[in-house]
Design an enzyme around this catalytic site. Structure first.
Site, mmCIF file in Angstrom:
data_model
loop_
_atom_site.group_PDB
_atom_site.id
_atom_site.type_symbol
_atom_site.label_atom_id
_atom_site.label_comp_id
_atom_site.label_asym_id
_atom_site.label_seq_id
_atom_site.Cartn_x
_atom_site.Cartn_y
_atom_site.Cartn_z
ATOM 1 N N GLU A 1 15.941 2.784 16.757
ATOM 2 C CA GLU A 1 15.242 2.191 15.618
ATOM 3 C C GLU A 1 14.170 1.230 16.122
ATOM 4 O O GLU A 1 14.409 0.423 17.013
ATOM 5 C CB GLU A 1 16.212 1.442 14.691
ATOM 6 C CG GLU A 1 15.505 0.985 13.424
ATOM 7 C CD GLU A 1 16.451 0.323 12.420
ATOM 8 O OE1 GLU A 1 17.296 1.029 11.868
ATOM 9 O OE2 GLU A 1 16.306 -0.888 12.211
ATOM 10 N N ASP B 1 26.545 -0.365 11.119
ATOM 11 C CA ASP B 1 25.657 -0.047 12.241
ATOM 12 C C ASP B 1 25.852 1.407 12.704
ATOM 13 O O ASP B 1 24.917 2.046 13.184
ATOM 14 C CB ASP B 1 25.943 -0.984 13.426
ATOM 15 C CG ASP B 1 26.118 -2.428 12.981
ATOM 16 O OD1 ASP B 1 25.200 -3.216 13.168
ATOM 17 O OD2 ASP B 1 27.189 -2.757 12.406
ATOM 18 N N ASP C 1 21.223 2.124 16.796
ATOM 19 C CA ASP C 1 20.840 1.043 15.878
ATOM 20 C C ASP C 1 21.047 -0.248 16.654
ATOM 21 O O ASP C 1 22.172 -0.740 16.760
ATOM 22 C CB ASP C 1 21.722 1.080 14.627
ATOM 23 C CG ASP C 1 21.356 -0.029 13.650
ATOM 24 O OD1 ASP C 1 20.158 -0.325 13.496
ATOM 25 O OD2 ASP C 1 22.271 -0.606 13.036
#
Lengths: 188, 188
Positions: free
Chosen positions: A68, A141, A7
């Site tokens: 991501e 996160d 992330d």
């Protein structure tokens, strides 16, 4: 199959490593955050993050790195740093010869909760349930990175070039994922 | 002092190496483009670009790498790739122990043309004049990278931490640069 989810973020970059054990079961292998200080110059921050990412890859030896996908329309204040760290993660994987996959936030939410519009609390609840983690996962996160890794493991057989499965043969989460993926394709 | 300027881009990244010879003279050392194919996956494109950037740094051994600052408000279609390549350039410099500076497009235009609103043709004209280059510089990414390197060489004494010079003691280009820099600071 072991997936390392990323992330991306310049101040805090979530890392989550998950392994498949059977078709719909996943176990938590390791997770944490890669950080850099906002007081340092950007080039030094990128160096610190890249060095830590290399260490994660060398320690965990994942089969795939799932990152991501960053969109230009994201948070204006942080999108440049986020895009740069996503780039570093992809570069680090490529330098280690590890395949890279990207997933959109909508795909990730749909994969773990069944809804592409789930909020962060819902994603965290499902990540803890799926991976049997008792305590809250902090910072967020980390659970986002774990969700990304689960999303990659659980992607429908049709995703990423394989043979496409009819929607009826999917679990609700897989169906929501496939629909989110189709929606994301239409928006590209 | 030798500056390597980077005009970041995933498909075409301009590189321009310029050396100072006296206080207001600069000479062209080398320039070119680093490219990657839009047909390849992003991680492989980033690897190709990073490898070429390393080669430029190792061949040219610059004292400073000057990278154009990327803003979130830039071209939505390309800003993510542009930010990622800017990140790779900063990382490559940091890994080689070379200091990094960033300059905004407005600062660069003001430095070489005297106006922060100059168009690309005007920038190219001035870059060719300053560096005594007879033929048109193609692609435009290359002249933008050379302009960035010149901008870094010619920044006012006050820039980047040195003692600030009163506006009256500057050349018109330096004055426009200082004003553009102040405007950019206010917008941060």
């Amino acid at each position: 199959m072991r997936v390392l989810g990323v992330d991306p973020g310049l101040t805090r970059c979530g890392i989550g490593v998950v392994e498949a054990v059977g078709p719909r079961r996943a176990v938590h292998v390791a997770s944490g955050v890669v950080t850099s200080s906002a007081d340092d110059d950007v080039d030094q921050r990128l160096l610190v993050v890249a060095t830590q990412l290399d260490e994660w890859l060398e320690e965990q030896v994942p089969d795939v790195v799932a990152v991501e996908q960053v969109f230009a329309q994201a948070n204006v204040r942080t999108v440049i740093g986020t895009a740069q760290v996503a780039g570093l993660a992809m570069l680090a994987a490529a330098r280690h010869g590890i395949p890279v996959a990207t997933h959109t936030p909508t795909e990730v939410k749909a994969a773990v909760t069944g809804s592409g519009r789930a909020d962060k609390a819902q994603v965290q609840t499902m990540v803890r349930k799926i991976l049997s983690i008792d305590a809250p996962i902090r910072p967020v996160d980390v659970s986002d990175a774990l969700a990304l890794a689960i999303c990659h493991l659980w992607r429908p057989a049709g995703a990423l070039g394989g043979p496409r499965r009819p929607l009826g043969a999917m679990t609700p989460a897989q169906r929501a994922w496939a629909q989110a993926e189709q929606a994301a394709r239409r928006n590209r």
